[in-house]
Design a protein around this motif. Structure first.
Motif, PDB file in Angstrom:
ATOM      1  N   ARG A   1     -53.699 -51.371  19.642  1.00 10.39           N
ATOM      2  CA  ARG A   1     -52.139 -52.155  19.414  1.00 10.39           C
ATOM      3  C   ARG A   1     -52.154 -54.126  18.666  1.00 10.39           C
ATOM      4  NH1 ARG A   1     -46.854 -52.904  23.067  1.00 10.39           N
ATOM      5  NH2 ARG A   1     -44.870 -53.375  21.275  1.00 10.39           N
ATOM      6  N   LEU A   2     -51.852 -53.292  17.265  1.00 16.21           N
ATOM      7  CA  LEU A   2     -52.330 -54.895  16.585  1.00 16.21           C
ATOM      8  C   LEU A   2     -50.852 -55.432  16.987  1.00 16.21           C
ATOM      9  CD1 LEU A   2     -54.414 -53.969  13.808  1.00 16.21           C
ATOM     10  CD2 LEU A   2     -55.102 -55.129  16.098  1.00 16.21           C
TER      11      LEU A   2
ATOM     12  N   GLY B   1     -53.115 -61.830  19.012  1.00 17.96           N
ATOM     13  CA  GLY B   1     -53.214 -59.900  18.903  1.00 17.96           C
ATOM     14  C   GLY B   1     -52.855 -59.124  17.446  1.00 17.96           C
ATOM     15  N   SER B   2     -53.360 -60.380  16.398  1.00 16.37           N
ATOM     16  CA  SER B   2     -53.513 -59.517  15.210  1.00 16.37           C
ATOM     17  C   SER B   2     -54.222 -59.017  14.209  1.00 16.37           C
ATOM     18  CB  SER B   2     -52.213 -61.286  14.074  1.00 16.37           C
ATOM     19  OG  SER B   2     -52.215 -61.537  14.667  1.00 16.37           O
TER      20      SER B   2
ATOM     21  N   THR C   1     -62.424 -56.504  20.520  1.00 13.21           N
ATOM     22  CA  THR C   1     -61.731 -57.335  21.165  1.00 13.21           C
ATOM     23  C   THR C   1     -61.020 -57.488  20.186  1.00 13.21           C
ATOM     24  OG1 THR C   1     -61.814 -59.221  22.181  1.00 13.21           O
ATOM     25  CG2 THR C   1     -63.709 -58.909  20.416  1.00 13.21           C
ATOM     26  N   HIS C   2     -59.472 -58.305  21.087  1.00 11.02           N
ATOM     27  CA  HIS C   2     -58.757 -58.285  19.920  1.00 11.02           C
ATOM     28  C   HIS C   2     -59.257 -60.694  19.532  1.00 11.02           C
ATOM     29  CE1 HIS C   2     -56.361 -55.095  21.250  1.00 11.02           C
ATOM     30  NE2 HIS C   2     -54.847 -55.201  19.908  1.00 11.02           N
ATOM     31  N   GLU C   3     -60.188 -60.469  20.452  1.00 11.54           N
ATOM     32  CA  GLU C   3     -60.061 -62.233  20.820  1.00 11.54           C
ATOM     33  C   GLU C   3     -60.562 -62.793  19.291  1.00 11.54           C
ATOM     34  OE1 GLU C   3     -59.294 -65.001  22.445  1.00 11.54           O
ATOM     35  OE2 GLU C   3     -58.859 -63.256  24.490  1.00 11.54           O
ATOM     36  N   TYR C   4     -60.162 -63.915  17.979  1.00  7.70           N
ATOM     37  CA  TYR C   4     -60.033 -63.809  16.627  1.00  7.70           C
ATOM     38  C   TYR C   4     -61.479 -65.081  17.551  1.00  7.70           C
ATOM     39  CZ  TYR C   4     -60.239 -66.248  12.345  1.00  7.70           C
ATOM     40  OH  TYR C   4     -60.410 -66.252  10.663  1.00  7.70           O
ATOM     41  N   GLY C   5     -62.487 -65.511  16.858  1.00  5.19           N
ATOM     42  CA  GLY C   5     -63.302 -66.515  16.241  1.00  5.19           C
ATOM     43  C   GLY C   5     -64.936 -65.861  16.375  1.00  5.19           C
TER      44      GLY C   5
ATOM     45  N   SER D   1     -64.405 -60.805  13.378  1.00  6.82           N
ATOM     46  CA  SER D   1     -62.601 -59.630  13.313  1.00  6.82           C
ATOM     47  C   SER D   1     -62.948 -58.476  12.330  1.00  6.82           C
ATOM     48  CB  SER D   1     -61.669 -59.845  13.388  1.00  6.82           C
ATOM     49  OG  SER D   1     -61.254 -60.618  14.492  1.00  6.82           O
ATOM     50  N   ASP D   2     -62.591 -57.641  11.756  1.00  7.05           N
ATOM     51  CA  ASP D   2     -62.542 -56.163  11.218  1.00  7.05           C
ATOM     52  C   ASP D   2     -61.175 -56.524  10.639  1.00  7.05           C
ATOM     53  OD1 ASP D   2     -65.633 -56.719  12.009  1.00  7.05           O
ATOM     54  OD2 ASP D   2     -64.710 -54.878  13.711  1.00  7.05           O
ATOM     55  N   LEU D   3     -60.417 -56.697  11.221  1.00  2.90           N
ATOM     56  CA  LEU D   3     -58.911 -56.004  10.782  1.00  2.90           C
ATOM     57  C   LEU D   3     -57.989 -56.757  11.182  1.00  2.90           C
ATOM     58  CD1 LEU D   3     -57.762 -53.113   9.028  1.00  2.90           C
ATOM     59  CD2 LEU D   3     -57.350 -52.362  11.170  1.00  2.90           C
ATOM     60  N   GLU D   4     -57.235 -57.318  10.380  1.00  4.80           N
ATOM     61  CA  GLU D   4     -55.699 -57.653  11.085  1.00  4.80           C
ATOM     62  C   GLU D   4     -54.426 -56.943   9.947  1.00  4.80           C
ATOM     63  OE1 GLU D   4     -54.557 -62.066   8.720  1.00  4.80           O
ATOM     64  OE2 GLU D   4     -54.718 -60.327   7.217  1.00  4.80           O
ATOM     65  N   LEU D   5     -53.599 -57.633  10.656  1.00  2.00           N
ATOM     66  CA  LEU D   5     -51.742 -56.629  10.703  1.00  2.00           C
ATOM     67  C   LEU D   5     -51.438 -58.184  10.577  1.00  2.00           C
ATOM     68  CD1 LEU D   5     -49.882 -54.594  10.903  1.00  2.00           C
ATOM     69  CD2 LEU D   5     -49.801 -55.005  13.092  1.00  2.00           C
ATOM     70  N   ASN D   6     -50.692 -57.819   8.807  1.00  2.00           N
ATOM     71  CA  ASN D   6     -50.029 -58.333   8.564  1.00  2.00           C
ATOM     72  C   ASN D   6     -49.018 -58.188   8.085  1.00  2.00           C
ATOM     73  OD1 ASN D   6     -48.457 -60.357   5.927  1.00  2.00           O
ATOM     74  ND2 ASN D   6     -50.224 -61.591   7.362  1.00  2.00           N
ATOM     75  N   ARG D   7     -47.713 -58.710   8.797  1.00  4.34           N
ATOM     76  CA  ARG D   7     -45.983 -58.409   8.070  1.00  4.34           C
ATOM     77  C   ARG D   7     -45.653 -59.639   7.167  1.00  4.34           C
ATOM     78  NH1 ARG D   7     -44.321 -53.528   8.959  1.00  4.34           N
ATOM     79  NH2 ARG D   7     -45.245 -52.491  10.621  1.00  4.34           N
TER      80      ARG D   7
END
Length: 279
Positions: free
Chosen positions: A73-74, A100-101, A109-113, A116-122
């Motif tokens: 879940r993102l 968590g995005s 992992t959700h951890e950014y830094g 990362s491979d996928l981002e959820l943007n709204r």
């Protein structure tokens, strides 16, 4: 006398060292730092802000029995249409770098830094709103997108296969041909140009490959994520659910890990004047 004094001092040093070693030290993660490589999460989170619904766990139970699969879940990275893509959440919301995005399928992992491979943007579709006015629970229309490529010269591409069952996707599937044969360049100027090319969109084998695509519940996507000097992965994922709070749950399958590509950086590269070949 000197011998006795030395023994006393030595004993005090030993005691103070022992006490310091036994005193709990604050976790560096609390300050936004994460280990390299980061710790992997479970394939299905059952607690916390990125926990998936039990209904989805049951629906994908058979799929999750396969190796290299997961359910994630993102949380959304919010932006407002009239002020540009400025996130309204902090970098450590929910105690997670990136709020968590983001998700790394390689590190799981959700951890950014660290990659990362996928981002959820709204994006809020209401020009009268300002960023400080947005309430994620408000009944206002939003547009959700997935994107890939976030740091340095890292980039990638996505394509939407429609309502194709994710269970049917394997390395022999015809839709993977372009992504399997694609080879990322090593020189930084070429890497930057490839990133631009996929922002615009590339057509191949009857599919359009872009670094950002809209979200559609039930659809299956392919993702190639190139994180220079670290890893390169090919993933299939299906949108299982979109929640009212803007979060999205996806079922994913790691299809292939390619050999990593080491970037050949160019010192003081001016991207503003970088000229890329057409197409």
């Amino acid at each position: 006398m000197k011998i006795r004094l030395a023994l006393v001092l030595g004993t005090c040093a030993f005691v103070s060292t022992t006490i310091a070693a036994q005193t709990p030290q604050p976790s560096p993660e609390k300050f936004g730092w994460i280990p390299d490589p980061p710790a992997s999460e479970s394939r299905v989170q059952k607690k916390g802000p990125v926990a998936v619904a039990e209904e989805d766990r049951l629906k994908y139970a058979s799929f999750l029995s396969q190796s290299g699969t997961g359910l994630v879940r993102l949380q959304p990275r919010w932006a407002i249409t009239n002020v540009g893509p400025s996130p309204t959440s902090g970098p450590r919301d929910f105690g997670i770098n990136g709020g968590g995005s983001y998700f790394s399928f390689y590190y799981r992992t959700h951890e950014y830094g660290r990659g990362s491979d996928l981002e959820l943007n709204r994006r809020v579709l209401s020009p009268g709103l300002k960023s400080d006015d947005h309430d994620p629970g408000a009944d206002v229309p939003t547009e959700g997108t997935f994107s890939v490529g976030f740091a340095g010269a890292d980039y990638g591409m996505l394509t939407n296969l429609g309502d194709l069952p994710i269970e049917s996707i394997n390395l022999d599937h015809a839709s993977l041909a372009f992504l399997l044969k694609y080879r990322p360049p090593r020189p930084e100027p070429q890497a930057r140009c490839e990133s631009r090319r996929f922002r615009t969109g590339v057509e191949a084998d009857g599919h359009v490959y872009k670094s950002r695509l809209p979200i559609k519940t039930g659809d299956t996507y392919l993702l190639r994520s190139i994180v220079y000097d670290k890893y390169d992965v090919l993933v299939a994922f299906q949108v299982a659910r979109q929640e009212d709070d803007g979060s999205v749950t996806i079922a994913w399958k790691l299809l292939k890990k390619f050999d990593r590509t080491d970037l050949q950086p160019v010192r003081n590269l001016n991207q503003a004047t970088l000229t890329c070949p057409p197409g």
